[in-house]
Motif scaffolding. Structure first.
Motif, PDB file in Angstrom:
ATOM      1  N   LEU A 395      75.364  33.033  53.194  1.00 51.95           N
ATOM      2  CA  LEU A 395      76.212  32.764  52.039  1.00 51.95           C
ATOM      3  C   LEU A 395      76.145  31.314  51.582  1.00 51.95           C
ATOM      4  O   LEU A 395      76.504  31.009  50.455  1.00 51.95           O
ATOM      5  N   PHE A 396      75.742  30.436  52.492  1.00 54.20           N
ATOM      6  CA  PHE A 396      75.656  29.026  52.115  1.00 54.20           C
ATOM      7  C   PHE A 396      74.571  28.349  52.951  1.00 54.20           C
ATOM      8  O   PHE A 396      74.212  28.815  54.036  1.00 54.20           O
ATOM      9  N   LYS A 420      78.443  18.539  53.052  1.00 50.67           N
ATOM     10  CA  LYS A 420      77.720  18.914  51.846  1.00 50.67           C
ATOM     11  C   LYS A 420      76.977  20.215  52.109  1.00 50.67           C
ATOM     12  O   LYS A 420      76.150  20.300  53.032  1.00 50.67           O
ATOM     13  N   ILE A 421      77.300  21.267  51.346  1.00 49.73           N
ATOM     14  CA  ILE A 421      76.641  22.565  51.492  1.00 49.73           C
ATOM     15  C   ILE A 421      76.248  23.082  50.115  1.00 49.73           C
ATOM     16  O   ILE A 421      76.658  22.543  49.080  1.00 49.73           O
ATOM     17  N   ASN A 422      75.435  24.138  50.115  1.00 50.03           N
ATOM     18  CA  ASN A 422      75.015  24.760  48.873  1.00 50.03           C
ATOM     19  C   ASN A 422      75.452  26.214  48.897  1.00 50.03           C
ATOM     20  O   ASN A 422      75.108  26.950  49.814  1.00 50.03           O
ATOM     21  N   VAL A 423      76.233  26.614  47.904  1.00 52.46           N
ATOM     22  CA  VAL A 423      76.693  27.990  47.789  1.00 52.46           C
ATOM     23  C   VAL A 423      76.242  28.542  46.449  1.00 52.46           C
ATOM     24  O   VAL A 423      76.575  27.995  45.394  1.00 52.46           O
ATOM     25  N   ALA A 424      75.449  29.643  46.499  1.00 52.67           N
ATOM     26  CA  ALA A 424      74.981  30.313  45.277  1.00 52.67           C
ATOM     27  C   ALA A 424      74.343  29.335  44.305  1.00 52.67           C
ATOM     28  O   ALA A 424      74.560  29.392  43.087  1.00 52.67           O
ATOM     29  N   GLY A 425      73.554  28.399  44.846  1.00 48.45           N
ATOM     30  CA  GLY A 425      72.826  27.460  44.006  1.00 48.45           C
ATOM     31  C   GLY A 425      73.616  26.246  43.595  1.00 48.45           C
ATOM     32  O   GLY A 425      73.093  25.359  42.914  1.00 48.45           O
ATOM     33  N   GLN A 426      74.880  26.142  43.996  1.00 45.82           N
ATOM     34  CA  GLN A 426      75.700  25.002  43.630  1.00 45.82           C
ATOM     35  C   GLN A 426      75.927  24.100  44.838  1.00 45.82           C
ATOM     36  O   GLN A 426      76.327  24.571  45.902  1.00 45.82           O
TER      37      GLN A 426
END
Length: 539
Positions: A395-396, A420-426
């Motif tokens: 999911l991330f 700092k993570i990336n979720v669904a391209g964000q």
């Protein structure tokens, strides 16, 4: 028809004499309700008048409406004093208890040394005290303290103590192995002799575990004719503890054919033992017979292969009989059968001969070699198996985190984490404070994810453990972190390993949240590759 055995639970009195055991009045009420639901016949609540907690317990116990008999504990009257003037006996009467346990000396050595009185006065103290309580309408259980030591030293006097108690009207004559030093064959021989000395007397047994024989001594006494068994849940008690009712009850009922508690009630044994353990704030030994978490756990591949064909190959009873369950452990000792069994428990389909199963086993063994341990981290193991089965989509994606720990003179330490993570391209960047680095990381990661997955608001960390894997490396040693998490419905455990305790904690923390979101792991939210397990310096 099977012979009935009366169960006398003294967890709330004798159990509290164990090191580290302390119950509030509320705790005692909760435990009493649980013991009553289990079906024990007597619940010894404590010593009325001795402390405020016991006073409150007996006051509130009157209105509980329990089937079990609430029992008050006390000593025989003081030497040279009339029973009706003894404050201890008066407190028992005023407690509202349905029964009383009176302890009296049966070892002549104790009469002379501890009581500093004559053998005749001791007998009078026993008679007067029991007769006084009986005249007031109470059921009286007489505990003959140090009976077996007394019998071995002076059998005539020890027996005379029981005879005097019976003459006074005692409803039960209980022989106590107070020092816990008697052996099973001695118990059997002495109890057998009493059947001749006191024909038809209602006998009971109260043993301590100083030689780790309390359960064996109790069973031996029952075989010799006693019909009341005293003990505590989980074996709590002074020194090495009391006879463990969690072992005694199933041994008597399931192995020896005695009627102890209801067949429906005995299935509550495991949950009752664990409930009391939680209230006592004492971890149960995982290998505790019948009710322990590992009582029906299997690790060796050959064992697992056999129990999958028939559990009787390596289980002496069906664990469900006592409310426990079979567990298959996965480790470096695991074979294909372990993996297949765990997968089946999760509703996954694994072909034991497939490359998929072989690869998972190989990966688990490699991770265990690095220090991971999946026996106590079922959630991390399930994630591995679901990943191998193609069921987990991330999911991330992790990008980075950093920590700030500040200590100012006169103020507590403050920890702050930046994630700092990336979720669904964000790309999402959050900060969180906590009362320690792990708490801060948890808060920061949760803040980043909760806007996408609001169910995480119901989850929290409930336990955190760190184990140094090689203490010879001192501060450079690798550590294993186990995290327990809970929501309203369940709890689960995850693991992380690293030479850096923060990274090990991060791994376990991330797995914990991934597991909480298993049902939401859909391809639509997949972005990037699976969460990496490399060290912090490689990110």
């Amino acid at each position: 028809m099977s012979k009935s055995i009366s169960i006398f639970d003294t967890t709330l009195r004798d159990g509290t004499q164990g090191e580290g055991i302390s119950f509030s009045a509320d705790d005692k009420i909760k435990i009493a309700r649980k013991l009553d639901a289990l079906g024990v016949h007597y619940i010894e609540g404590g010593i009325p008048g001795s402390n405020s907690k016991d006073i409150e317990f007996f006051r509130r116990a009157k209105d509980l409406g329990l089937s079990s008999k609430i029992t008050a504990f006390g000593s025989t009257r003081r030497k040279g004093m009339a029973a009706e003037h003894d404050a201890n006996l008066k407190c028992i009467l005023e407690s509202g208890a349905q029964a009383a346990t009176l302890v009296g000396k049966s070892w002549d050595f104790h009469v002379h040394t501890a009581l500093q009185t004559t053998l005749e006065e001791n007998l009078a103290m026993i008679y007067d005290s029991i007769a006084y309580l009986k005249a007031s309408g109470l059921e009286v259980i007489f505990d003959a303290e140090h009976f077996f030591d007394g019998y071995k030293n002076n059998p005539e006097y020890a027996v005379s103590v029981l005879k005097k108690a019976r003459e006074a009207g005692a409803d039960w004559l209980v022989m106590c192995d107070t020092n816990g030093g008697t052996l099973p064959h001695e118990v059997h021989g002495i109890v057998t002799s009493l059947n001749t000395e006191l024909p038809g007397a209602p006998l009971g047994i109260h043993t301590h575990n100083d030689c780790e024989l309390a359960v064996a001594n109790t069973l031996s006494a029952v075989q010799a004719g006693v019909t009341q068994v005293q003990g505590t849940m989980n074996g709590y008690g002074e020194r090495c503890g009391n006879a463990n009712l969690c072992s005694i009850i199933p041994n008597l009922q399931l192995k020896m054919g005695y009627q102890v508690i209801g067949d429906d009630s005995i299935t509550n044994l495991t949950s009752t033992a664990r409930y009391i353990s939680e209230i006592a704030n004492v971890n149960m030994p995982v290998n505790q017979p019948y009710v322990g978490n590992a009582a029906f756990a299997h690790k060796g591949g050959i064992h697992v292969s056999a129990i999958m064909r028939d559990s009787r190959t390596y289980e002496h009873i069906a664990p469900e009989l006592v409310g426990n369950k079979q567990r298959i452990l996965v480790s470096e000792l695991a074979g294909q059968s372990n993996i297949v069994s765990k997968a089946q428990d999760m509703g996954l389909s694994f072909d034991p001969s497939s490359e998929q199963a072989k690869n998972v086993i190989s990966k688990i063994k490699d991770l265990e070699h690095q220090g991971y341990q999946f026996e106590g981290a079922d959630a991390s193991l399930e994630l591995l198996l679901r990943e191998a089965n193609g069921e987990v989509h991330e999911l991330f994606t992790f990008e980075s985190f950093k920590m700030l720990v500040e200590k100012t003179a006169g103020r507590p330490v403050v920890s702050e984490a930046f994630v700092k993570i990336n979720v669904a391209g964000q790309s999402i960047y959050t900060a969180g404070e906590g009362n320690g680095p792990v708490n801060a990381l948890d808060n920061a990661l949760r803040k980043a994810l909760v806007q996408y997955f609001p169910t995480l608001t119901d989850m929290h960390l409930s336990d955190y453990k760190v184990r140094v894997l090689d203490d010879k490396e001192t501060t450079a040693a690798r550590v294993r972190v186990l995290i327990e998490s809970k929501n309203a419905d369940q709890s689960w455990n995850t693991v992380g390993v690293s030479g850096n305790v923060i990274e090990a904690s991060w791994e376990a923390l991330v797995d914990s949240m991934r597991y909480a979101l298993i049902g939401q792991m859909s391809p639509e939210l997949q972005e990037g590759e699976a969460l990496p397990r490399q060290g912090i310096v490689n990110h």
